[in-house]
Design a protein around this motif. Structure first.
Motif, PDB file in Angstrom:
ATOM      1  N   LYS A  20      -3.442  74.332  69.481  1.00 40.87           N
ATOM      2  CA  LYS A  20      -3.987  73.025  69.081  1.00 40.87           C
ATOM      3  C   LYS A  20      -4.697  73.125  67.737  1.00 40.87           C
ATOM      4  O   LYS A  20      -4.503  72.280  66.861  1.00 40.87           O
ATOM      5  N   ASN A  21      -5.483  74.158  67.540  1.00 40.74           N
ATOM      6  CA  ASN A  21      -6.173  74.341  66.274  1.00 40.74           C
ATOM      7  C   ASN A  21      -5.193  74.548  65.126  1.00 40.74           C
ATOM      8  O   ASN A  21      -5.369  74.000  64.031  1.00 40.74           O
ATOM      9  N   ALA A  22      -4.162  75.332  65.356  1.00 44.48           N
ATOM     10  CA  ALA A  22      -3.161  75.574  64.318  1.00 44.48           C
ATOM     11  C   ALA A  22      -2.406  74.292  63.984  1.00 44.48           C
ATOM     12  O   ALA A  22      -2.123  74.018  62.812  1.00 44.48           O
ATOM     13  N   ILE A  23      -2.088  73.506  64.982  1.00 44.61           N
ATOM     14  CA  ILE A  23      -1.382  72.246  64.755  1.00 44.61           C
ATOM     15  C   ILE A  23      -2.226  71.310  63.905  1.00 44.61           C
ATOM     16  O   ILE A  23      -1.706  70.626  63.016  1.00 44.61           O
ATOM     17  N   LEU A  24      -3.533  71.263  64.145  1.00 46.95           N
ATOM     18  CA  LEU A  24      -4.407  70.413  63.341  1.00 46.95           C
ATOM     19  C   LEU A  24      -4.360  70.794  61.869  1.00 46.95           C
ATOM     20  O   LEU A  24      -4.267  69.937  60.988  1.00 46.95           O
ATOM     21  N   ILE A  25      -4.428  72.081  61.574  1.00 52.58           N
ATOM     22  CA  ILE A  25      -4.407  72.543  60.189  1.00 52.58           C
ATOM     23  C   ILE A  25      -3.054  72.256  59.548  1.00 52.58           C
ATOM     24  O   ILE A  25      -2.967  71.710  58.450  1.00 52.58           O
ATOM     25  N   VAL A  26      -1.983  72.622  60.227  1.00 53.16           N
ATOM     26  CA  VAL A  26      -0.649  72.476  59.655  1.00 53.16           C
ATOM     27  C   VAL A  26      -0.279  71.008  59.467  1.00 53.16           C
ATOM     28  O   VAL A  26       0.308  70.638  58.442  1.00 53.16           O
ATOM     29  N   GLU A  27      -0.656  70.167  60.412  1.00 50.76           N
ATOM     30  CA  GLU A  27      -0.330  68.746  60.293  1.00 50.76           C
ATOM     31  C   GLU A  27      -0.995  68.144  59.058  1.00 50.76           C
ATOM     32  O   GLU A  27      -0.353  67.426  58.282  1.00 50.76           O
ATOM     33  N   PHE A  28      -2.249  68.432  58.851  1.00 51.89           N
ATOM     34  CA  PHE A  28      -2.939  67.879  57.697  1.00 51.89           C
ATOM     35  C   PHE A  28      -2.398  68.464  56.399  1.00 51.89           C
ATOM     36  O   PHE A  28      -2.202  67.742  55.417  1.00 51.89           O
ATOM     37  N   GLN A  45      -6.624  72.814  51.438  1.00 54.42           N
ATOM     38  CA  GLN A  45      -7.257  71.551  51.794  1.00 54.42           C
ATOM     39  C   GLN A  45      -7.194  71.319  53.305  1.00 54.42           C
ATOM     40  O   GLN A  45      -8.147  70.845  53.910  1.00 54.42           O
ATOM     41  N   GLY A  46      -6.061  71.640  53.916  1.00 54.22           N
ATOM     42  CA  GLY A  46      -5.919  71.512  55.361  1.00 54.22           C
ATOM     43  C   GLY A  46      -6.914  72.384  56.104  1.00 54.22           C
ATOM     44  O   GLY A  46      -7.549  71.947  57.065  1.00 54.22           O
ATOM     45  N   ALA A  47      -7.074  73.612  55.654  1.00 57.45           N
ATOM     46  CA  ALA A  47      -8.023  74.521  56.293  1.00 57.45           C
ATOM     47  C   ALA A  47      -9.460  74.061  56.064  1.00 57.45           C
ATOM     48  O   ALA A  47     -10.291  74.108  56.968  1.00 57.45           O
ATOM     49  N   ARG A  48      -9.739  73.603  54.853  1.00 57.11           N
ATOM     50  CA  ARG A  48     -11.102  73.186  54.513  1.00 57.11           C
ATOM     51  C   ARG A  48     -11.530  71.960  55.322  1.00 57.11           C
ATOM     52  O   ARG A  48     -12.632  71.906  55.854  1.00 57.11           O
ATOM     53  N   LEU A  49     -10.660  70.978  55.436  1.00 58.95           N
ATOM     54  CA  LEU A  49     -11.035  69.750  56.115  1.00 58.95           C
ATOM     55  C   LEU A  49     -11.007  69.854  57.637  1.00 58.95           C
ATOM     56  O   LEU A  49     -11.669  69.076  58.315  1.00 58.95           O
ATOM     57  N   VAL A 101      -3.554  80.887  59.556  1.00 58.69           N
ATOM     58  CA  VAL A 101      -2.645  79.743  59.701  1.00 58.69           C
ATOM     59  C   VAL A 101      -2.324  79.101  58.351  1.00 58.69           C
ATOM     60  O   VAL A 101      -1.158  78.840  58.059  1.00 58.69           O
ATOM     61  N   PRO A 102      -3.313  78.845  57.470  1.00 59.23           N
ATOM     62  CA  PRO A 102      -2.942  78.292  56.160  1.00 59.23           C
ATOM     63  C   PRO A 102      -2.049  79.236  55.346  1.00 59.23           C
ATOM     64  O   PRO A 102      -1.130  78.788  54.660  1.00 59.23           O
ATOM     65  N   ALA A 103      -2.312  80.540  55.441  1.00 60.85           N
ATOM     66  CA  ALA A 103      -1.484  81.500  54.711  1.00 60.85           C
ATOM     67  C   ALA A 103      -0.063  81.523  55.254  1.00 60.85           C
ATOM     68  O   ALA A 103       0.917  81.551  54.483  1.00 60.85           O
TER      69      ALA A 103
END
Length: 133
Positions: A20-28, A45-49, A101-103
């Motif tokens: 769920k956490n990874a999906i939030l980052i990747v989706e944004f 930006q996805g990871a930061r927000l 995940v962002p990497a």
């Protein structure tokens, strides 16, 4: 501690929360990338927000599991095993998710799309018609 049914149940629960956490980052990050941001900037930006919601969820989950970890009495060993598994696993999954995940998103998008900007962002904007037209 041994790996028993209780620790395996905790691991299954961790897989769901980490996904769920990874999906939030990747989706944004994907939305930002499709809206024209460079790939690296979209991943950051996805990871930061999404950092604060992920940390809030993780800390709430970890603190909610502290009574399992510190259980005493009859059947306490089963609760302690599950508490140890989910507290340690959630802490590790949060750190891994925030940094890796962002990497991984960047690498997968770079390799699959050959680093090309999406078609929507690459299209030139047409000027608005003037009042005399």
């Amino acid at each position: 501690m041994e790996t028993d049914v209780y620790s395996q149940i905790g691991l299954v629960m961790l897989i769901g929360l980490a996904a769920k956490n990874a999906i939030l980052i990747v989706e944004f990050a994907k939305d930002q990338y499709e809206n024209g941001q460079p790939l690296a900037e979209a991943a950051l930006q996805g990871a930061r927000l999404r950092l604060r919601p992920i940390l809030m969820t993780s800390f709430a989950f970890i603190l909610g599991c502290v009574p399992l970890w510190t259980a005493t009495g009859a059947g306490a060993v089963a609760r302690q095993i599950m508490g140890t598994t989910v507290i340690g696993g959630m802490a590790a999954a949060s750190l891994i998710g925030i940094f890796f995940v962002p990497a991984i998103f960047y690498l997968v998008e770079k390799w699959s799309g050959a680093g090309k900007q999406p078609a929507a962002a690459a299209m030139p904007q047409t000027p608005a018609p003037s009042e005399g037209d």
